[in-house]
Design an enzyme around this catalytic site. Structure first.
Site, PDB file in Angstrom:
ATOM      1  N   ASP A  63       0.815  -1.218   0.000  1.00  0.00           N
ATOM      2  CA  ASP A  63       0.000   0.000   0.000  1.00  0.00           C
ATOM      3  C   ASP A  63       0.849   1.269   0.000  1.00  0.00           C
ATOM      4  O   ASP A  63       2.073   1.218   0.188  1.00  0.00           O
ATOM      5  CB  ASP A  63      -0.963  -0.013   1.197  1.00  0.00           C
ATOM      6  CG  ASP A  63      -0.303  -0.468   2.496  1.00  0.00           C
ATOM      7  OD1 ASP A  63       0.944  -0.468   2.573  1.00  0.00           O
ATOM      8  OD2 ASP A  63      -1.026  -0.819   3.438  1.00  0.00           O
ATOM      9  N   HIS A 134      -7.334  -4.712  10.230  1.00  0.00           N
ATOM     10  CA  HIS A 134      -7.075  -4.491   8.798  1.00  0.00           C
ATOM     11  C   HIS A 134      -5.741  -5.092   8.374  1.00  0.00           C
ATOM     12  O   HIS A 134      -4.811  -5.203   9.172  1.00  0.00           O
ATOM     13  CB  HIS A 134      -7.193  -3.014   8.412  1.00  0.00           C
ATOM     14  CG  HIS A 134      -6.102  -2.104   8.864  1.00  0.00           C
ATOM     15  ND1 HIS A 134      -6.274  -1.103   9.784  1.00  0.00           N
ATOM     16  CD2 HIS A 134      -4.806  -2.016   8.497  1.00  0.00           C
ATOM     17  CE1 HIS A 134      -5.144  -0.449   9.957  1.00  0.00           C
ATOM     18  NE2 HIS A 134      -4.227  -0.980   9.193  1.00  0.00           N
ATOM     19  N   GLU A 139      -9.646  -1.757   5.314  1.00  0.00           N
ATOM     20  CA  GLU A 139     -10.333  -1.475   6.573  1.00  0.00           C
ATOM     21  C   GLU A 139     -11.538  -2.402   6.740  1.00  0.00           C
ATOM     22  O   GLU A 139     -11.998  -3.005   5.765  1.00  0.00           O
ATOM     23  CB  GLU A 139     -10.795  -0.013   6.577  1.00  0.00           C
ATOM     24  CG  GLU A 139      -9.666   1.005   6.512  1.00  0.00           C
ATOM     25  CD  GLU A 139      -8.955   1.200   7.858  1.00  0.00           C
ATOM     26  OE1 GLU A 139      -8.888   0.255   8.665  1.00  0.00           O
ATOM     27  OE2 GLU A 139      -8.450   2.316   8.093  1.00  0.00           O
TER      28      GLU A 139
END
Ligand code: GLP
Length: 256
Positions: A63, A134, A139
């Site tokens: 990410d 998460h 999430e």
């Protein structure tokens, strides 16, 4: 799921590092999925110390924050450079971190997925876990079939990650993250969690129901998952004695 409980985060990280080292020796062109955050720092330090050959290794980070340039001190690209890449002989072209500055997020995400596929998929994915369960930046209520895409952070995650920024106000609201479906296509997965503040999420992920309310619980559906914990992170698990016995009494061929 294999639950490996060690007295300290250092001991757990060192076993995890040995497993990655073995993979890189067996398959020099392995594809690693990498995580950021405080949790994997020790693992990366250990790997950097091991004098492994990273020249053919390919990496894909989970990410990145939307709007942070790669040179921003809190960007995940910067984190990876500071904590691992600067110490090993990885080829820059083999490093992939989502581009938080892209002008075309859906197009970028589709290309990121394509690049993972073109690399032959991820051999081993490293994960941490958020306090809300998460993984990556998926999430709670993320689709368990999701692919790489934009996500909006919860208030709690922004608060938790403020430690990497000057102030909470500077933590971006948006991120690009590999999806849960993307993560689940990895051949094997190791999740690391240390400290009492992770105990609740770990208990949900390992012993709770599979639910999008705790994204890490989806790992129960993956055939090759190892969960590395220190005592504090394991403190809310109910079957701790069983996990310890399993680890201490592995048949020789299964030991690591
Ligand atoms: C962020 C990252 C996750 C990481 C989590 C926990 O949300 N996107 O990949 O697992 O933080 O971070 P820490 O290890 O600092 O507790």
């Amino acid at each position: 799921m294999e639950i490996i409980i060690q007295p300290t985060d250092e001991a757990a990280s060192s076993i995890a590092a040995r497993l990655i080292a073995r993979l890189l020796r067996d398959k020099p062109s392995a594809v690693l999925g990498l995580a950021t955050g405080n949790t994997p720092r020790m693992l990366y330090r250990e790997l950097a110390r091991m004098s492994l050959d990273w020249s053919k290794v390919r990496t894909f980070d989970l990410d990145e924050y939307v709007g942070l340039p790669p040179e921003h001190p809190a960007s995940y690209r910067q984190f990876m450079w500071e904590n691992l890449f600067r110490y090993v002989n990885i080829a820059p072209a083999n490093i992939h971190v989502p581009d938080g500055m892209t002008k075309d997020i859906p197009g970028f995400c589709a290309r990121y997925e394509g690049a993972i596929r073109a690399a032959g998929n991820i051999d081993l994915q490293v994960l941490g876990i958020g306090r809300d369960g998460h993984i990556g930046f998926n999430e709670p209520t993320s689709s368990l079939a999701s692919r790489t895409r934009i996500k909006t952070l919860t208030a709690q995650t922004r608060r938790d990650n403020a430690k990497f920024f000057d102030s909470e106000a500077n933590v971006p609201h948006h991120v690009i993250t590999m999806g849960i479906g993307t993560i689940m296509e990895s051949r094997q997965i190791m999740l690391l969690a240390f400290g009492e503040q992770k105990a609740h999420a770990v208990a949900h992920a390992v012993e709770g129901p599979v639910t999008a309310m705790c994204p890490a619980s989806v790992l129960q559906l993956h055939p090759v998952v190892k969960i590395f914990l220190d005592e504090a992170a394991a403190s809310r698990l109910t079957k701790v004695d069983y996990y310890r016995w399993v680890y201490d009494n592995k048949p020789d061929w299964q030991k690591f």
